[in-house]
Design a protein around this motif. Structure first.
Motif, short mmCIF file in Angstrom:
data_model
loop_
_atom_site.label_atom_id
_atom_site.label_comp_id
_atom_site.label_asym_id
_atom_site.label_seq_id
_atom_site.Cartn_x
_atom_site.Cartn_y
_atom_site.Cartn_z
N UNK A 191 -1.38 -12.93 -5.82
CA UNK A 191 -1.86 -13.65 -4.64
C UNK A 191 -1.14 -13.15 -3.39
N UNK A 192 -1.91 -12.90 -2.35
CA UNK A 192 -1.37 -12.49 -1.05
C UNK A 192 -2.05 -13.33 0.03
N UNK A 193 -1.27 -13.89 0.91
CA UNK A 193 -1.81 -14.67 2.02
C UNK A 193 -2.19 -13.73 3.15
N UNK A 194 -3.45 -13.83 3.58
CA UNK A 194 -3.97 -13.02 4.68
C UNK A 194 -4.40 -13.96 5.80
N UNK A 195 -3.62 -13.99 6.87
CA UNK A 195 -3.86 -14.95 7.96
C UNK A 195 -3.96 -16.38 7.43
N UNK A 196 -3.14 -16.67 6.42
CA UNK A 196 -3.09 -18.02 5.87
C UNK A 196 -4.09 -18.31 4.78
N UNK A 197 -4.90 -17.32 4.40
CA UNK A 197 -5.88 -17.49 3.33
C UNK A 197 -5.37 -16.81 2.07
N UNK A 198 -5.27 -17.56 0.99
CA UNK A 198 -4.80 -17.00 -0.28
C UNK A 198 -5.89 -16.14 -0.89
N UNK A 199 -5.64 -14.83 -1.02
CA UNK A 199 -6.58 -13.91 -1.64
C UNK A 199 -5.96 -13.31 -2.90
N UNK A 200 -6.81 -12.95 -3.84
CA UNK A 200 -6.36 -12.39 -5.11
C UNK A 200 -6.57 -10.88 -5.12
N UNK A 201 -5.52 -10.15 -5.45
CA UNK A 201 -5.59 -8.69 -5.47
C UNK A 201 -6.50 -8.22 -6.60
N UNK A 202 -7.51 -7.42 -6.23
CA UNK A 202 -8.38 -6.80 -7.22
C UNK A 202 -7.82 -5.45 -7.63
N UNK A 203 -7.37 -4.70 -6.62
CA UNK A 203 -6.84 -3.36 -6.87
C UNK A 203 -5.86 -3.01 -5.78
N UNK A 204 -4.87 -2.21 -6.13
CA UNK A 204 -3.89 -1.73 -5.16
C UNK A 204 -3.82 -0.22 -5.25
N UNK A 205 -3.99 0.46 -4.12
CA UNK A 205 -3.99 1.92 -4.09
C UNK A 205 -3.17 2.38 -2.90
N UNK A 206 -1.97 2.89 -3.17
CA UNK A 206 -1.09 3.29 -2.09
C UNK A 206 -0.65 2.09 -1.30
N UNK A 207 -0.92 2.11 0.00
CA UNK A 207 -0.50 0.98 0.85
C UNK A 207 -1.68 0.05 1.18
N UNK A 208 -2.77 0.14 0.40
CA UNK A 208 -3.95 -0.68 0.64
C UNK A 208 -4.29 -1.49 -0.62
N UNK A 209 -4.59 -2.77 -0.42
CA UNK A 209 -5.08 -3.57 -1.54
C UNK A 209 -6.46 -4.12 -1.20
N UNK A 210 -7.24 -4.39 -2.23
CA UNK A 210 -8.57 -4.95 -2.03
C UNK A 210 -8.64 -6.33 -2.65
N UNK A 211 -9.51 -7.17 -2.09
CA UNK A 211 -9.68 -8.54 -2.59
C UNK A 211 -11.13 -8.96 -2.38
#
Length: 209
Positions: free
Chosen positions: A41-61
């Protein structure tokens, strides 16, 4: 669970519509992705999002349409900065307050008043949330744990120190721009206890709190 202490100022890289009223967002954040795994879980502007994939310095949700409509994430465009915080661990210091990453409403900035060492920023306060907000109490704005400095009819103000202005989106947003609000969850639990006479439903039954 989060603490409202932003770890990093990231950036929205892209948003790809996936159909079914949802989209896949890609967010750059070297720090938060350094140990990110699928399902974190990563908070993005206060919204809890779930990491689908992480590639280098970028994650997707994955983000549902309901989330876009009920938060300010729907207004973001590629290149926009975002506040990022990884979920707290049991050994984390609670530098802010308990934050769930569940947005209660969206507000707007109505006034900015710079001072020598800080800046007072005033936001609209949705009527449905006003009863949970008290002077000197905690509130989360775009994922940032803040203390309410003042309250007025339909408005609240906070004081932002130079570190917060430099390290979060709150130092960059202008008048009229939207922000996500999460009120203190403890206030909601207290209200529930008072309005139910100290009884909380548990799987269709009732239990005395």
């Amino acid at each position: 669970m989060f603490t409202g202490i932003v770890e990093e100022l990231g950036e929205l890289v892209r948003r790809v519509e996936t159909g079914g009223d949802s989209a896949l967002v890609a967010i750059r954040g070297p720090l938060v992705t350094s140990d990110a795994r699928h399902g974190d879980s990563i908070s993005v502007n206060g919204v809890c999002l779930t990491v689908v994939e992480s590639d280098g310095d970028v994650f997707t949700a994955d983000v549902m349409g309901e989330t876009f409509r009920r938060t300010s994430l729907g207004a973001l465009r590629p290149g926009d900065p975002v506040n990022l915080e990884r979920a707290a661990t049991l050994g984390s210091r609670l530098g802010g307050h308990l934050v769930q990453g569940h947005v209660d409403g969206v507000a707007e900035i109505v006034r900015r008043e710079p001072a020598e060492q800080w800046e007072t920023v005033t936001f609209t306060l949705p009527e449905a949330l006003a009863r949970y907000v008290v002077e000197k109490g905690s509130i989360t704005v775009d994922g940032v744990s803040l203390t309410v400095a003042a309250l007025a009819d339909g408005l609240f103000s906070v004081g932002l120190i130079p570190t917060t202005l430099a390290a979060t989106t709150l130092g960059r947003k202008g008048i009229g721009e939207p922000v996500n609000l999460e009120v203190d969850v403890l206030a909601k639990y207290v209200e529930r206890l008072l309005t139910t006479g100290g009884r909380l439903p548990v799987d269709g039954l009732e239990a005395v709190a």
